[in-house]
Write an enzyme that holds these catalytic residues in place. Structure first.
Site, PDB file in Angstrom:
ATOM      1  N   VAL A 144     -75.310  37.741 -25.809  1.00 19.50           N
ATOM      2  CA  VAL A 144     -75.494  36.334 -26.179  1.00 19.50           C
ATOM      3  C   VAL A 144     -76.983  36.024 -26.263  1.00 19.50           C
ATOM      4  O   VAL A 144     -77.717  36.248 -25.304  1.00 19.50           O
ATOM      5  CB  VAL A 144     -74.830  35.391 -25.155  1.00 19.50           C
ATOM      6  CG1 VAL A 144     -75.006  33.940 -25.580  1.00 19.50           C
ATOM      7  CG2 VAL A 144     -73.349  35.729 -24.995  1.00 19.50           C
ATOM      8  N   SER A 150     -80.754  32.207 -31.348  1.00 21.40           N
ATOM      9  CA  SER A 150     -79.436  32.579 -31.861  1.00 21.40           C
ATOM     10  C   SER A 150     -79.294  32.232 -33.333  1.00 21.40           C
ATOM     11  O   SER A 150     -79.624  31.121 -33.763  1.00 21.40           O
ATOM     12  CB  SER A 150     -78.341  31.849 -31.075  1.00 21.40           C
ATOM     13  OG  SER A 150     -77.079  32.025 -31.698  1.00 21.40           O
ATOM     14  N   GLU A 202     -71.431  44.105 -32.725  1.00 18.05           N
ATOM     15  CA  GLU A 202     -70.510  42.962 -32.864  1.00 18.05           C
ATOM     16  C   GLU A 202     -69.856  43.024 -34.244  1.00 18.05           C
ATOM     17  O   GLU A 202     -70.417  42.524 -35.234  1.00 18.05           O
ATOM     18  CB  GLU A 202     -71.253  41.638 -32.685  1.00 18.05           C
ATOM     19  CG  GLU A 202     -71.790  41.422 -31.278  1.00 18.05           C
ATOM     20  CD  GLU A 202     -72.342  40.016 -31.074  1.00 18.05           C
ATOM     21  OE1 GLU A 202     -72.386  39.237 -32.058  1.00 18.05           O
ATOM     22  OE2 GLU A 202     -72.724  39.685 -29.937  1.00 18.05           O
ATOM     23  N   HIS A 205     -69.491  39.522 -36.127  1.00 21.24           N
ATOM     24  CA  HIS A 205     -70.620  38.630 -36.417  1.00 21.24           C
ATOM     25  C   HIS A 205     -71.223  38.965 -37.777  1.00 21.24           C
ATOM     26  O   HIS A 205     -71.824  40.016 -37.968  1.00 21.24           O
ATOM     27  CB  HIS A 205     -71.679  38.761 -35.320  1.00 21.24           C
ATOM     28  CG  HIS A 205     -72.844  37.830 -35.488  1.00 21.24           C
ATOM     29  ND1 HIS A 205     -73.034  36.729 -34.690  1.00 21.24           N
ATOM     30  CD2 HIS A 205     -73.880  37.832 -36.361  1.00 21.24           C
ATOM     31  CE1 HIS A 205     -74.153  36.096 -35.062  1.00 21.24           C
ATOM     32  NE2 HIS A 205     -74.678  36.760 -36.079  1.00 21.24           N
TER      33      HIS A 205
END
Length: 231
Positions: A144, A150, A202, A205
């Site tokens: 994260v 992000s 991921e 993503h």
């Protein structure tokens, strides 16, 4: 003459202040602090063209530009995304569904506060497993991103999972890996680029970079950092 000397004195002081500020800024950037590389952050944000926004680089070393804004759009399931990615995202999903593959966007745009809560929750989970506070934070940051770092805060990134109400399976991830670039999306954190991206694999993503850039990145096996020449 007295007035001129006073004016000159003020100008001299102003030049000193400007010089100090410039020196401090250069020192700050050289120290490795965020928002200093110019690649993908301030440089791209300063350009008005659509391609510059699509190639915005946000990661642990390039935080979201101050004042960044984008038009947002809410999908039918309540997930929010940047409006500019919607046409290609919708076309991609329509083509997938025509082939019997059913994806759904489970996460899109997040505010800084949303990102902070997710990170704190991940840290807490590792703490419950017995890791120290520093260990838990370090491990959590592999999954994260910190607030401001992000891609979800750009609205250009989406987490795509199978629509389990219709069909479950890896076919969604397999299809995306093979075809998402045709619609301008790339798998942002592949397993062979972890040392560069700083994020673990991921498969859900995906980041919108535009069709031309996506095609080039896939053809040459490049992640966004490599494509922008920042490695």
């Amino acid at each position: 003459m007295k007035t001129k000397r006073k004016h000159g004195h003020k100008l001299f002081l102003l030049l000193i202040v400007v010089s100090v500020l410039i020196t401090a800024a250069v020192s700050f950037c050289a120290s490795g602090n965020r928002v200093c590389t110019g690649i993908g952050s301030l440089r791209f944000f300063s350009q008005a063209d659509k391609n510059a926004v699509e190639l915005l680089l946000v990661n642990s070393k390039n935080s979201l530009p101050i004042g960044y804004e984008t038009e947002l759009l809410t999908l039918s399931n309540g997930v929010v995304i940047a409006e500019i990615i919607y046409p290609d995202l919708q076309e991609m999903f329509d083509d997938m569904r025509r082939q019997g593959i059913y994806p759904t966007v489970v996460s899109g745009y997040r505010s800084a506060e949303d990102q902070r809560r997710i990170l704190e929750k991940k840290i807490a989970a590792f703490r419950e497993e017995g890791y120290s506070k520093s260990q838990a934070k370090e491990m959590a940051l592999q999954w994260v991103a910190a607030p401001g770092c992000s891609e979800h805060q750009t609205g250009l990134a989406v987490d795509i999972n199978p629509d389990y109400d219709k069909k479950a399976g890896r076919e969604v991830y397999d299809w995306l890996e093979n075809h998402a670039h045709e619609y301008g999306f790339v798998k942002r954190y592949p397993s062979d680029k972890t040392e560069i991206t700083g994020i673990s694999n991921e498969p859900w993503h995906y980041r919108y970079v535009g069709r031309e850039a996506a095609g080039e990145m896939v053809a040459h096996n490049l992640c966004l950092e490599e494509y922008l020449g920042y490695h």
